[in-house]
Scaffold this motif. Structure first.
Motif, PDB file in Angstrom:
ATOM      1  N   GLY A 127      18.389  19.000  -7.976  1.00 54.98           N
ATOM      2  CA  GLY A 127      19.817  19.060  -7.707  1.00 54.98           C
ATOM      3  C   GLY A 127      20.520  17.723  -7.765  1.00 54.98           C
ATOM      4  O   GLY A 127      21.741  17.659  -7.917  1.00 54.98           O
ATOM      5  N   ARG A 128      19.777  16.654  -7.667  1.00 60.00           N
ATOM      6  CA  ARG A 128      20.394  15.318  -7.723  1.00 60.00           C
ATOM      7  C   ARG A 128      21.077  15.069  -9.056  1.00 60.00           C
ATOM      8  O   ARG A 128      22.130  14.462  -9.111  1.00 60.00           O
ATOM      9  CB  ARG A 128      19.346  14.241  -7.472  1.00 60.00           C
ATOM     10  CG  ARG A 128      18.866  14.186  -6.038  1.00 60.00           C
ATOM     11  CD  ARG A 128      17.743  13.184  -5.906  1.00 60.00           C
ATOM     12  NE  ARG A 128      18.081  11.928  -6.535  1.00 60.00           N
ATOM     13  CZ  ARG A 128      18.397  10.814  -5.881  1.00 60.00           C
ATOM     14  NH1 ARG A 128      18.434  10.830  -4.576  1.00 60.00           N
ATOM     15  NH2 ARG A 128      18.687   9.712  -6.529  1.00 60.00           N
ATOM     16  N   GLY A 129      20.459  15.508 -10.138  1.00 64.80           N
ATOM     17  CA  GLY A 129      21.066  15.352 -11.444  1.00 64.80           C
ATOM     18  C   GLY A 129      20.883  13.998 -12.101  1.00 64.80           C
ATOM     19  O   GLY A 129      21.280  13.813 -13.243  1.00 64.80           O
ATOM     20  N   ASP A 130      20.283  13.045 -11.391  1.00 66.66           N
ATOM     21  CA  ASP A 130      20.109  11.710 -11.978  1.00 66.66           C
ATOM     22  C   ASP A 130      18.646  11.379 -12.275  1.00 66.66           C
ATOM     23  O   ASP A 130      18.323  10.242 -12.587  1.00 66.66           O
ATOM     24  CB  ASP A 130      20.705  10.636 -11.067  1.00 66.66           C
ATOM     25  CG  ASP A 130      20.013  10.554  -9.713  1.00 66.66           C
ATOM     26  OD1 ASP A 130      19.336  11.529  -9.322  1.00 66.66           O
ATOM     27  OD2 ASP A 130      20.144   9.519  -9.038  1.00 66.66           O
ATOM     28  N   LEU A 131      17.770  12.379 -12.190  1.00 70.72           N
ATOM     29  CA  LEU A 131      16.348  12.156 -12.423  1.00 70.72           C
ATOM     30  C   LEU A 131      15.874  13.006 -13.594  1.00 70.72           C
ATOM     31  O   LEU A 131      16.252  14.171 -13.713  1.00 70.72           O
ATOM     32  CB  LEU A 131      15.537  12.529 -11.176  1.00 70.72           C
ATOM     33  CG  LEU A 131      15.884  11.790  -9.889  1.00 70.72           C
ATOM     34  CD1 LEU A 131      15.171  12.417  -8.700  1.00 70.72           C
ATOM     35  CD2 LEU A 131      15.530  10.319 -10.001  1.00 70.72           C
ATOM     36  N   ASP A 132      15.000  12.426 -14.419  1.00 70.74           N
ATOM     37  CA  ASP A 132      14.423  13.237 -15.493  1.00 70.74           C
ATOM     38  C   ASP A 132      13.120  13.870 -15.004  1.00 70.74           C
ATOM     39  O   ASP A 132      12.675  13.620 -13.883  1.00 70.74           O
ATOM     40  CB  ASP A 132      14.226  12.408 -16.772  1.00 70.74           C
ATOM     41  CG  ASP A 132      13.219  11.271 -16.629  1.00 70.74           C
ATOM     42  OD1 ASP A 132      12.290  11.368 -15.795  1.00 70.74           O
ATOM     43  OD2 ASP A 132      13.362  10.279 -17.354  1.00 70.74           O
ATOM     44  N   ARG A 133      12.506  14.667 -15.852  1.00 69.55           N
ATOM     45  CA  ARG A 133      11.318  15.419 -15.476  1.00 69.55           C
ATOM     46  C   ARG A 133      10.178  14.502 -15.021  1.00 69.55           C
ATOM     47  O   ARG A 133       9.511  14.763 -14.030  1.00 69.55           O
ATOM     48  CB  ARG A 133      10.852  16.296 -16.632  1.00 69.55           C
ATOM     49  CG  ARG A 133       9.721  17.207 -16.245  1.00 69.55           C
ATOM     50  CD  ARG A 133       8.955  17.737 -17.441  1.00 69.55           C
ATOM     51  NE  ARG A 133       7.870  18.578 -17.017  1.00 69.55           N
ATOM     52  CZ  ARG A 133       6.740  18.136 -16.460  1.00 69.55           C
ATOM     53  NH1 ARG A 133       6.556  16.872 -16.235  1.00 69.55           N
ATOM     54  NH2 ARG A 133       5.794  18.976 -16.103  1.00 69.55           N
ATOM     55  N   ASP A 134       9.949  13.416 -15.735  1.00 73.45           N
ATOM     56  CA  ASP A 134       8.865  12.503 -15.377  1.00 73.45           C
ATOM     57  C   ASP A 134       9.113  11.824 -14.035  1.00 73.45           C
ATOM     58  O   ASP A 134       8.183  11.621 -13.252  1.00 73.45           O
ATOM     59  CB  ASP A 134       8.672  11.445 -16.468  1.00 73.45           C
ATOM     60  CG  ASP A 134       8.130  12.037 -17.762  1.00 73.45           C
ATOM     61  OD1 ASP A 134       7.491  13.109 -17.707  1.00 73.45           O
ATOM     62  OD2 ASP A 134       8.354  11.433 -18.825  1.00 73.45           O
ATOM     63  N   GLN A 135      10.352  11.480 -13.768  1.00 75.28           N
ATOM     64  CA  GLN A 135      10.681  10.859 -12.482  1.00 75.28           C
ATOM     65  C   GLN A 135      10.487  11.860 -11.342  1.00 75.28           C
ATOM     66  O   GLN A 135       9.969  11.504 -10.279  1.00 75.28           O
ATOM     67  CB  GLN A 135      12.113  10.336 -12.505  1.00 75.28           C
ATOM     68  CG  GLN A 135      12.299   9.164 -13.451  1.00 75.28           C
ATOM     69  CD  GLN A 135      13.752   8.813 -13.666  1.00 75.28           C
ATOM     70  OE1 GLN A 135      14.620   9.686 -13.677  1.00 75.28           O
ATOM     71  NE2 GLN A 135      14.026   7.532 -13.841  1.00 75.28           N
ATOM     72  N   ILE A 136      10.880  13.106 -11.567  1.00 70.75           N
ATOM     73  CA  ILE A 136      10.681  14.135 -10.542  1.00 70.75           C
ATOM     74  C   ILE A 136       9.193  14.348 -10.303  1.00 70.75           C
ATOM     75  O   ILE A 136       8.747  14.441  -9.156  1.00 70.75           O
ATOM     76  CB  ILE A 136      11.389  15.448 -10.931  1.00 70.75           C
ATOM     77  CG1 ILE A 136      12.903  15.247 -10.909  1.00 70.75           C
ATOM     78  CG2 ILE A 136      10.980  16.588  -9.995  1.00 70.75           C
ATOM     79  CD1 ILE A 136      13.694  16.401 -11.472  1.00 70.75           C
ATOM     80  N   ALA A 137       8.405  14.404 -11.361  1.00 68.76           N
ATOM     81  CA  ALA A 137       6.956  14.582 -11.221  1.00 68.76           C
ATOM     82  C   ALA A 137       6.350  13.452 -10.401  1.00 68.76           C
ATOM     83  O   ALA A 137       5.505  13.683  -9.531  1.00 68.76           O
ATOM     84  CB  ALA A 137       6.308  14.656 -12.605  1.00 68.76           C
ATOM     85  N   GLU A 138       6.796  12.234 -10.651  1.00 75.02           N
ATOM     86  CA  GLU A 138       6.296  11.083  -9.904  1.00 75.02           C
ATOM     87  C   GLU A 138       6.705  11.179  -8.434  1.00 75.02           C
ATOM     88  O   GLU A 138       5.907  10.929  -7.530  1.00 75.02           O
ATOM     89  CB  GLU A 138       6.848   9.798 -10.511  1.00 75.02           C
ATOM     90  CG  GLU A 138       6.430   8.533  -9.793  1.00 75.02           C
ATOM     91  CD  GLU A 138       7.091   7.278 -10.355  1.00 75.02           C
ATOM     92  OE1 GLU A 138       6.930   6.224  -9.717  1.00 75.02           O
ATOM     93  OE2 GLU A 138       7.757   7.352 -11.399  1.00 75.02           O
ATOM     94  N   LEU A 139       7.945  11.558  -8.179  1.00 80.25           N
ATOM     95  CA  LEU A 139       8.451  11.605  -6.808  1.00 80.25           C
ATOM     96  C   LEU A 139       7.907  12.780  -6.003  1.00 80.25           C
ATOM     97  O   LEU A 139       7.940  12.746  -4.773  1.00 80.25           O
ATOM     98  CB  LEU A 139       9.975  11.626  -6.819  1.00 80.25           C
ATOM     99  CG  LEU A 139      10.614  10.324  -7.312  1.00 80.25           C
ATOM    100  CD1 LEU A 139      12.113  10.501  -7.515  1.00 80.25           C
ATOM    101  CD2 LEU A 139      10.318   9.182  -6.354  1.00 80.25           C
ATOM    102  N   MET A 140       7.383  13.808  -6.674  1.00 86.00           N
ATOM    103  CA  MET A 140       6.785  14.928  -5.950  1.00 86.00           C
ATOM    104  C   MET A 140       5.565  14.480  -5.146  1.00 86.00           C
ATOM    105  O   MET A 140       5.216  15.100  -4.151  1.00 86.00           O
ATOM    106  CB  MET A 140       6.385  16.054  -6.907  1.00 86.00           C
ATOM    107  CG  MET A 140       7.547  16.879  -7.414  1.00 86.00           C
ATOM    108  SD  MET A 140       8.472  17.731  -6.118  1.00 86.00           S
ATOM    109  CE  MET A 140       7.280  18.931  -5.542  1.00 86.00           C
TER     110      MET A 140
END
Length: 153
Positions: free
Chosen positions: A108-121
């Motif tokens: 929902g943030r809208g400023d993260l790509d898929r790889d960044q989300i995967a890292e932050l999970m």
């Protein structure tokens, strides 16, 4: 979308859900409740192929465990390694609720790509996951996450 795997589940149903969700643009993430430490049926190669197709379509696929205690440990067994190679992300020891909430927040943030989300999970933001490694170096995505998080509380 969250799916709890049970013995004998039908791969075709999962494939249809992914295709329909991708075509409509309504499916951004899929949380799979897997067996034990993040294992899926080893004899179902088609299942892995379906998940690889989903990640290729930009759908974030996250593996969680059905166990009340323990953690998803991708790569410890052949099936977990195959899931990891297909682009599936581990939820580690997060509860299903924490996994779903964190995904919703990050997407929902809208400023993260898929790889960044995967890292932050895999990074503890508010104590939702037990850190097993030090946080990643202060990447741009991680810095933005921390900075934006301060304004929410």
């Amino acid at each position: 979308l969250t799916i709890r795997l049970v013995p004998g589940f039908d791969d075709q149903i999962l494939q249809h859900l992914i295709k329909a969700g991708a075509e409509s643009g309504s499916l951004r993430a899929l949380v799979l409740q897997l067996y034990g430490t993040g294992n899926a049926p080893a004899a179902k190669r088609q299942f892995i192929d379906i998940l690889k197709e989903a990640t290729g379509l930009g759908i974030m696929v996250v593996a969680s465990t059905q166990c009340h205690a323990g953690s998803v440990m991708m790569g410890h067994y052949a099936t977990g390694k195959a899931l990891q190679d297909a682009g599936v992300v581990a939820s580690n020891d997060m509860t299903l609720e924490a996994t779903s909430t964190k995904l919703a927040y990050l997407l929902g943030r809208g400023d993260l790509d898929r790889d960044q989300i995967a890292e932050l999970m895999t990074v503890s933001i508010r104590g939702e996951v037990t850190p097993n490694l030090p946080p990643p170096p202060f990447t741009t995505a991680y810095q933005r996450l921390l900075r934006k998080g301060r304004y929410l509380y």
